[in-house]
Design an enzyme around this catalytic site. Structure first.
Site, PDB file in Angstrom:
ATOM      1  N   ASP A   1       0.691  -1.255   0.450  1.00 56.65           N
ATOM      2  CA  ASP A   1      -0.350   0.675   0.145  1.00 56.65           C
ATOM      3  C   ASP A   1       1.286   1.376   0.702  1.00 56.65           C
ATOM      4  O   ASP A   1       0.599   2.461   0.325  1.00 56.65           O
ATOM      5  CB  ASP A   1      -0.981   0.111   1.224  1.00 56.65           C
TER       6      ASP A   1
ATOM      7  N   HIS B   1      27.968   7.378 -12.751  1.00 56.21           N
ATOM      8  CA  HIS B   1      26.677   7.533 -12.176  1.00 56.21           C
ATOM      9  C   HIS B   1      26.938   6.924 -10.736  1.00 56.21           C
ATOM     10  O   HIS B   1      25.997   5.733 -10.549  1.00 56.21           O
ATOM     11  CB  HIS B   1      25.660   6.832 -12.831  1.00 56.21           C
TER      12      HIS B   1
ATOM     13  N   ASP C   1      28.570  14.262  -5.601  1.00 55.91           N
ATOM     14  CA  ASP C   1      27.528  14.558  -6.066  1.00 55.91           C
ATOM     15  C   ASP C   1      26.122  14.762  -5.386  1.00 55.91           C
ATOM     16  O   ASP C   1      25.276  13.276  -5.622  1.00 55.91           O
ATOM     17  CB  ASP C   1      27.657  13.759  -7.367  1.00 55.91           C
TER      18      ASP C   1
ATOM     19  N   ASP D   1      22.892  21.061  -7.931  1.00 54.00           N
ATOM     20  CA  ASP D   1      23.970  20.076  -8.467  1.00 54.00           C
ATOM     21  C   ASP D   1      24.831  20.279  -7.601  1.00 54.00           C
ATOM     22  O   ASP D   1      25.498  20.967  -8.749  1.00 54.00           O
ATOM     23  CB  ASP D   1      23.571  19.667  -9.874  1.00 54.00           C
TER      24      ASP D   1
ATOM     25  N   HIS E   1      32.558  12.794 -20.187  1.00 53.76           N
ATOM     26  CA  HIS E   1      31.119  13.537 -19.975  1.00 53.76           C
ATOM     27  C   HIS E   1      31.405  14.964 -20.266  1.00 53.76           C
ATOM     28  O   HIS E   1      32.111  15.654 -20.629  1.00 53.76           O
ATOM     29  CB  HIS E   1      30.706  13.755 -18.482  1.00 53.76           C
TER      30      HIS E   1
ATOM     31  N   HIS F   1      18.452  17.911 -14.439  1.00 57.45           N
ATOM     32  CA  HIS F   1      18.272  18.084 -16.149  1.00 57.45           C
ATOM     33  C   HIS F   1      17.357  18.563 -16.872  1.00 57.45           C
ATOM     34  O   HIS F   1      16.837  18.245 -17.579  1.00 57.45           O
ATOM     35  CB  HIS F   1      19.389  16.445 -16.595  1.00 57.45           C
TER      36      HIS F   1
ATOM     37  N   GLU G   1      31.963  20.408  -9.290  1.00 56.88           N
ATOM     38  CA  GLU G   1      30.627  20.971 -10.037  1.00 56.88           C
ATOM     39  C   GLU G   1      29.683  21.976  -9.084  1.00 56.88           C
ATOM     40  O   GLU G   1      29.451  22.076  -7.282  1.00 56.88           O
ATOM     41  CB  GLU G   1      29.893  20.023  -9.706  1.00 56.88           C
TER      42      GLU G   1
HETATM   43  N1  GLY Z   1      23.944  14.765 -10.346  1.00 51.04           N
HETATM   44  C1  GLY Z   1      23.944  14.551 -11.635  1.00 51.04           C
HETATM   45  C2  GLY Z   1      24.434  15.506 -12.940  1.00 51.04           C
HETATM   46  O1  GLY Z   1      25.650  15.766 -12.090  1.00 51.04           O
HETATM   47  O2  GLY Z   1      24.989  15.521 -13.786  1.00 51.04           O
HETATM   48 MN    MN Z   2      25.203  17.847 -13.077  1.00 49.03          MN
HETATM   49 MN    MN Z   3      26.158  16.639 -10.573  1.00 43.15          MN
END
Ligand code: GLY
Ligand code: MN
Ligand code: MN
Length: 442
Positions: free
Chosen positions: A34, A238, A255, A266, A349, A360, A410
């Site tokens: 449930d 990931h 991250d 992020d 990347h 994103h 980042e």
């Molecule tokens: N945390 C996902 C990215 O950096 O795109």
């Molecule tokens: Mn990112």
């Molecule tokens: Mn990230």
């Protein structure tokens, strides 16, 4: 002043006179038994409606002649019994009053009322190719069934989400304020995680520090699964298991960012588990930091989005050649190594993505109105991440002192008239700043 009515007005102004737009929010999803997954509204729906309950639809009717534009909400009715089990729900009357809709009705009346709303509307805007297709077909059929009485059905459909994507790409003041707060909370969470880190702890114990800081600050969720990757795990882009015991001498790559009132942060930081970078770690860390600085400096209104990645790649590739990660005898000059993408062995990347309600976020990356579809020009109000990295897997010809080092840095930024504003400056980043913070707590 809530921003939702202004956003609806901006969308309505782009629609054909008398046209109708319709969008629903996200469904609840059963996890098992449930129990549902934690509920998260649809981003487009919330952007226009500011209404977070499931089982809701928003219908907008553009002005035509003397008929003013209308915003209509369909939502769950009040229900004393369900509210005992699940908690408060607005019901149409309160939702209309509190959220500024022109009309609101029970969700059960949607199908019947759509046949009236669509009568004589010239066109319909909705998410083409979505699960709404079948429902739209039923509504249109119901309107066409009245054709003998002179009613006409919409003759054209338009994809609503493309228009909304472009609106969402440029953040308004309400969004910027929320994103700055999400960035600050997330930055403080990273600082907390650094302070708590010790060799011998498990990665998930550090993840718990992040979650604690998010929640105590009022953020509803992590914006995406938190990555806490120690040692070689940092080379898994990931990584999500977060179950390894952290060892003395590891770097820890985190991250993670929170979602606050529908807006994401992020952030990635990478730091030494024992509080001091080794020489090899510091060398690569400072290279990634220089790449990030170059990428940030490329954020200038009018310049293409792709200039950010190009700037990071140039610095990283030059560093890879200097440090012997790339062999000039094999890959040639810096320009050769960039052209052949030789750097992708260690940097595979992109350097960022749009950021907003979604991690994103929506919005085109290319100007599709031009023949060769070039990377689009940066504009004040765009929000994005800047996240270069380097990931060194063991391999033949790869200097051993760099093996298993993974580093990403980042930050989240808003494009401004002058360049960019960093929204995530609370997360320590310089080598000296990180080492000082970690010394304090040892
Ligand atoms: N945390 C996902 C990215 O950096 O795109
Ligand atoms: Mn990112
Ligand atoms: Mn990230």
């Amino acid at each position: 002043m809530m921003p939702y009515a202004a956003r609806r007005a901006r969308l309505l102004a782009q629609m054909q006179p008398g046209a109708v737009a319709v969008l629903g929010t996200a469904p609840e999803v059963l996890r098992n038994g449930d129990s549902d997954y934690p509920y998260r509204h649809d981003s487009h729906f919330y952007y226009l409606g500011g209404f977070a309950e499931p089982d809701s639809f928003l219908v907008l009717v553009a002005a035509r002649g003397e008929h003013a534009a209308r915003s209509i909400l369909f939502c769950r009715e009040k229900n004393v019994e369900r509210e005992i089990w699940e908690g408060f729900r607005f019901g149409p009357d309160a939702a209309q009053r509190e959220c500024g809709f022109d009309e609101a009705y029970p969700i059960g009346e949607l199908d019947a009322r759509m046949a009236d709303i669509l009568a004589d509307a010239p066109s319909l805007y909705y998410a083409l190719g979505s699960r709404l297709d079948a429902r739209v077909a039923i509504w249109l059929e119901a309107v066409r069934a009245r054709s003998r009485s002179g009613v006409t059905a919409p003759q054209t459909t338009h994809h609503l989400l493309g228009m909304l994507d472009e609106m969402r790409l440029l953040k308004d003041a309400h969004e910027v304020a929320l994103m700055a707060r999400a960035g600050a909370i997330s930055g403080q969470a990273h600082a907390r995680a650094m302070r708590a880190t010790r060799p011998g702890l498990f990665e998930y114990e550090i993840e718990a520090e992040l979650l604690h800081e998010f929640r105590r600050s009022g953020a509803q969720f992590p914006a995406c699964p938190s990555i806490v990757a120690s040692g070689a795990n940092a080379c898994v882009l990931h990584y999500s298991a977060n179950n390894r015991r952290i060892v003395d001498g590891d770097l820890v790559l985190i991250d993670a960012g929170c979602e606050l009132d529908g807006y994401a942060a992020d952030i990635t930081r990478t730091y030494p588990a024992n509080g001091r970078f080794s020489d090899a770690q510091r060398t690569l860390y400072e290279l990634v930091l220089r790449a990030q600085a170059a990428a940030l400096a490329a954020i200038v209104p009018g310049r293409p989005y792709s200039a950010i990645h190009d700037a990071a790649v140039r610095v990283l590739t030059e560093g890879m050649l200097d440090l012997g990660l790339l062999d000039a005898g094999k890959v040639g000059t810096l320009d050769d190594a960039i052209a052949s993408r030789a750097y992708a062995q260690f940097y595979m990347h992109g350097t960022g993505h749009w950021l907003g309600m979604d991690v994103h976020d929506v919005g085109a990356y290319r100007d599709v109105s031009l023949p060769d579809k070039p990377s689009r020009a940066l504009q004040p109000g765009m929000a994005l991440t800047v996240e270069p990295g380097i990931y060194v897997r063991p391999g033949e010809g790869v200097p051993e002192r760099f093996w298993d080092i993974g580093i990403r840095i980042e930050d989240d930024v808003l494009v401004t008239d002058a360049g960019c504003r960093i929204l995530t400056g609370d997360a320590p980043k310089d080598v000296a700043e990180i080492e000082a913070l970690m010394r304090e707590t040892r």
